[in-house]
Design a protein around this motif. Structure first.
Motif, mmCIF file in Angstrom:
data_model
loop_
_atom_site.group_PDB
_atom_site.id
_atom_site.type_symbol
_atom_site.label_atom_id
_atom_site.label_comp_id
_atom_site.label_asym_id
_atom_site.label_seq_id
_atom_site.Cartn_x
_atom_site.Cartn_y
_atom_site.Cartn_z
ATOM 1 N N GLU A 102 0.829 -1.204 0.000
ATOM 2 C CA GLU A 102 0.000 0.000 0.000
ATOM 3 C C GLU A 102 0.865 1.255 0.000
ATOM 4 O O GLU A 102 0.583 2.218 -0.720
ATOM 5 C CB GLU A 102 -0.924 0.004 1.215
ATOM 6 N N MET A 103 1.921 1.244 0.808
ATOM 7 C CA MET A 103 2.821 2.393 0.851
ATOM 8 C C MET A 103 3.454 2.637 -0.518
ATOM 9 O O MET A 103 3.517 3.779 -0.995
ATOM 10 C CB MET A 103 3.913 2.150 1.885
ATOM 11 N N LYS A 104 3.897 1.576 -1.184
ATOM 12 C CA LYS A 104 4.514 1.705 -2.499
ATOM 13 C C LYS A 104 3.513 2.189 -3.540
ATOM 14 O O LYS A 104 3.853 2.990 -4.418
ATOM 15 C CB LYS A 104 5.103 0.359 -2.935
ATOM 16 N N SER A 105 2.276 1.720 -3.451
ATOM 17 C CA SER A 105 1.261 2.096 -4.441
ATOM 18 C C SER A 105 0.971 3.590 -4.393
ATOM 19 O O SER A 105 0.665 4.207 -5.418
ATOM 20 C CB SER A 105 -0.029 1.298 -4.212
ATOM 21 N N LYS A 106 1.066 4.193 -3.220
ATOM 22 C CA LYS A 106 0.794 5.623 -3.082
ATOM 23 C C LYS A 106 1.919 6.474 -3.661
ATOM 24 O O LYS A 106 1.734 7.654 -3.912
ATOM 25 C CB LYS A 106 0.575 5.968 -1.610
ATOM 26 N N ARG A 107 3.076 5.866 -3.871
ATOM 27 C CA ARG A 107 4.217 6.597 -4.416
ATOM 28 C C ARG A 107 4.316 6.455 -5.935
ATOM 29 O O ARG A 107 5.165 7.076 -6.561
ATOM 30 C CB ARG A 107 5.522 6.096 -3.781
ATOM 31 N N HIS A 108 3.471 5.596 -6.503
ATOM 32 C CA HIS A 108 3.487 5.386 -7.947
ATOM 33 C C HIS A 108 2.156 5.855 -8.557
ATOM 34 O O HIS A 108 1.359 6.512 -7.887
ATOM 35 C CB HIS A 108 3.729 3.912 -8.268
ATOM 36 N N GLU A 113 -2.175 1.229 -7.410
ATOM 37 C CA GLU A 113 -3.249 1.160 -6.419
ATOM 38 C C GLU A 113 -4.262 0.092 -6.793
ATOM 39 O O GLU A 113 -4.782 -0.623 -5.922
ATOM 40 C CB GLU A 113 -3.934 2.528 -6.294
ATOM 41 N N ILE A 114 -4.553 -0.038 -8.087
ATOM 42 C CA ILE A 114 -5.504 -1.057 -8.547
ATOM 43 C C ILE A 114 -4.936 -2.451 -8.284
ATOM 44 O O ILE A 114 -5.642 -3.348 -7.814
ATOM 45 C CB ILE A 114 -5.816 -0.866 -10.044
ATOM 46 N N VAL A 115 -3.643 -2.651 -8.601
ATOM 47 C CA VAL A 115 -3.020 -3.956 -8.373
ATOM 48 C C VAL A 115 -2.990 -4.268 -6.879
ATOM 49 O O VAL A 115 -3.219 -5.415 -6.473
ATOM 50 C CB VAL A 115 -1.600 -3.985 -8.969
ATOM 51 N N ILE A 260 5.990 12.638 -16.160
ATOM 52 C CA ILE A 260 4.966 11.704 -16.623
ATOM 53 C C ILE A 260 4.607 10.742 -15.498
ATOM 54 O O ILE A 260 5.478 10.073 -14.939
ATOM 55 C CB ILE A 260 5.457 10.914 -17.854
ATOM 56 N N GLN A 261 3.322 10.672 -15.122
ATOM 57 C CA GLN A 261 2.914 9.858 -13.980
ATOM 58 C C GLN A 261 3.201 8.387 -14.189
ATOM 59 O O GLN A 261 3.604 7.681 -13.268
ATOM 60 C CB GLN A 261 1.421 10.075 -13.683
ATOM 61 N N LYS A 262 2.994 7.886 -15.391
ATOM 62 C CA LYS A 262 3.167 6.445 -15.629
ATOM 63 C C LYS A 262 4.621 6.023 -15.524
ATOM 64 O O LYS A 262 4.946 4.983 -14.948
ATOM 65 C CB LYS A 262 2.607 6.062 -17.003
ATOM 66 N N THR A 263 5.536 6.828 -16.086
ATOM 67 C CA THR A 263 6.949 6.457 -16.117
ATOM 68 C C THR A 263 7.776 7.167 -15.064
ATOM 69 O O THR A 263 8.914 6.776 -14.805
ATOM 70 C CB THR A 263 7.543 6.788 -17.495
ATOM 71 N N GLN A 264 7.217 8.231 -14.465
ATOM 72 C CA GLN A 264 7.924 9.050 -13.468
ATOM 73 C C GLN A 264 9.177 9.700 -14.055
ATOM 74 O O GLN A 264 10.117 10.014 -13.326
ATOM 75 C CB GLN A 264 8.285 8.206 -12.249
ATOM 76 N N LYS A 265 9.192 9.887 -15.375
ATOM 77 C CA LYS A 265 10.315 10.554 -16.022
ATOM 78 C C LYS A 265 9.966 12.007 -16.325
ATOM 79 O O LYS A 265 8.851 12.313 -16.729
ATOM 80 C CB LYS A 265 10.679 9.837 -17.325
#
Length: 337
Positions: A102-108, A113-115, A260-265
């Motif tokens: 859960e902690m990791k999902s909030k950072r991505h 979050e769905i997974v 970019i939210q998906k790639t964080q680049k």
């Protein structure tokens, strides 16, 4: 001699009420708490001794408690050293893997979050690090291929969605292994879910022209959609785009500076006058104020229908327009401006 990167564990005392001392372990440098996943220096043992023992019995009691605390200190030091060499602390397998997930999902981005929610449903809300095995992961692989969607319980999860979700789950396992929270690289024993080839409906040049000419009841939907077509931005990036992200680049030209939210680049996109016009009058905060994901459902379909576009097109697919094969950016800008 301990390695310079290895934490040293020391036994300390802290005065408390009733003329007693509380014993605790001091880790320096700090270590990661397996339960909270936060860096920590202190571990209180729950042992107390007399600050000023007055009798023989009190002195013997202090000696016995300090000896027990010293034994624990030695064990903790050994565990810290083992962890430096890739072995797990004895307490780590008992830590909450779901809490870590859960902690990791909030950072991505949102897919994480769905997974996480799917994995929580799969494990009935309980899973420790020690339970994360190859067998568990393979059963999650099977679950994704046979489960329903979270938002639409009557609809099955598509194979491609399952493939994407399992890929995200494997990325989580990779991070946990790199952080030495699981003791083996489980990904070495897992097979990916293969994507199915899907024929997608893309907008043609004439369809984008028709869309640009067609009035839309929701102005921000039209502007955000055309902006996405011009820039290729995903809906998540359109929603979060702020005016602070639009400024002069090194050449003195207007550009978008976004992560970019998906790639964080981080990415820099030059903006033409036509693109800026779609953003509206410069202000503060969000660029496309009021735009949300729900508009990309029924309102988008109605606008497409009004433009005479009958094939199924989503906001995500619309940005992958077919124009890149037949038109350059300048010609595209002319008919959406």
């Amino acid at each position: 001699m301990l390695p310079s990167t290895c934490s040293k564990v020391s036994l300390r005392q802290r005065p408390i009420k009733d003329d007693r001392l509380s014993l605790y372990l001091d880790y320096y440098p700090p270590i990661r708490n397996p339960k909270t996943m936060k860096m920590s220096r202190r571990e209180y043992l729950g042992f107390y001794i007399y600050a000023k023992p007055r009798t023989k019995a009190q002195k013997e009691y202090n000696d016995a408690i300090i000896m027990r605390a010293e034994i624990i200190r030695c064990r903790r030091q050994e565990a810290v050293i083992n962890n430096e060499f890739g072995f797990m602390d004895r307490e780590q397998p008992k830590a909450d893997f779901l809490e870590y997930f859960e902690m990791k999902s909030k950072r991505h981005y949102q897919k994480w979050e769905i997974v996480y929610l799917h994995f929580k449903r799969f494990t009935n809300g309980k899973c420790t690090f020690g339970e994360v095995t190859v067998d568990l992961c393979n059963r999650f692989w099977e679950y994704l291929l046979s489960t329903t969607q979270l938002r639409h319980p009557k609809l099955m999860l598509t194979v491609n969605s399952a493939a994407g979700y399992f890929s995200t789950f494997r990325a989580l396992l990779k991070e946990a292994y790199k952080e030495r929270l699981i003791k083996e690289n489980i990904n070495d024993f897992l097979e990916a879910i293969e994507y199915e080839e899907v024929k997608k409906n893309f907008l043609t040049a004439e369809e984008v022209k028709a869309l640009a000419r067609t009035p839309c009841e929701i102005d921000v939907l039209k502007r955000a959609s055309l902006f996405s077509i011009l820039t290729g931005l995903r809906i998540s990036d359109i929603i979060s785009l702020k005016w602070d992200d639009i400024r002069l680049d090194a050449d003195g030209e207007m550009a978008m500076f976004i992560r970019i939210q998906k790639t964080q680049k981080e990415s820099i996109h030059p903006l033409s006058p036509e693109m800026l016009a779609l953003c509206g009058e410069r202000s503060f905060g969000l660029v496309f104020k009021g735009f949300n994901r729900s508009m990309a459902q029924y309102p988008l379909k109605e606008w497409l229908k009004a433009a005479g576009i009958t094939k199924r097109v989503t906001f995500h697919i619309a940005r992958h327009y077919e124009l890149s094969l037949s038109l350059n950016l300048n010609s595209l800008q002319r008919f959406v401006s």
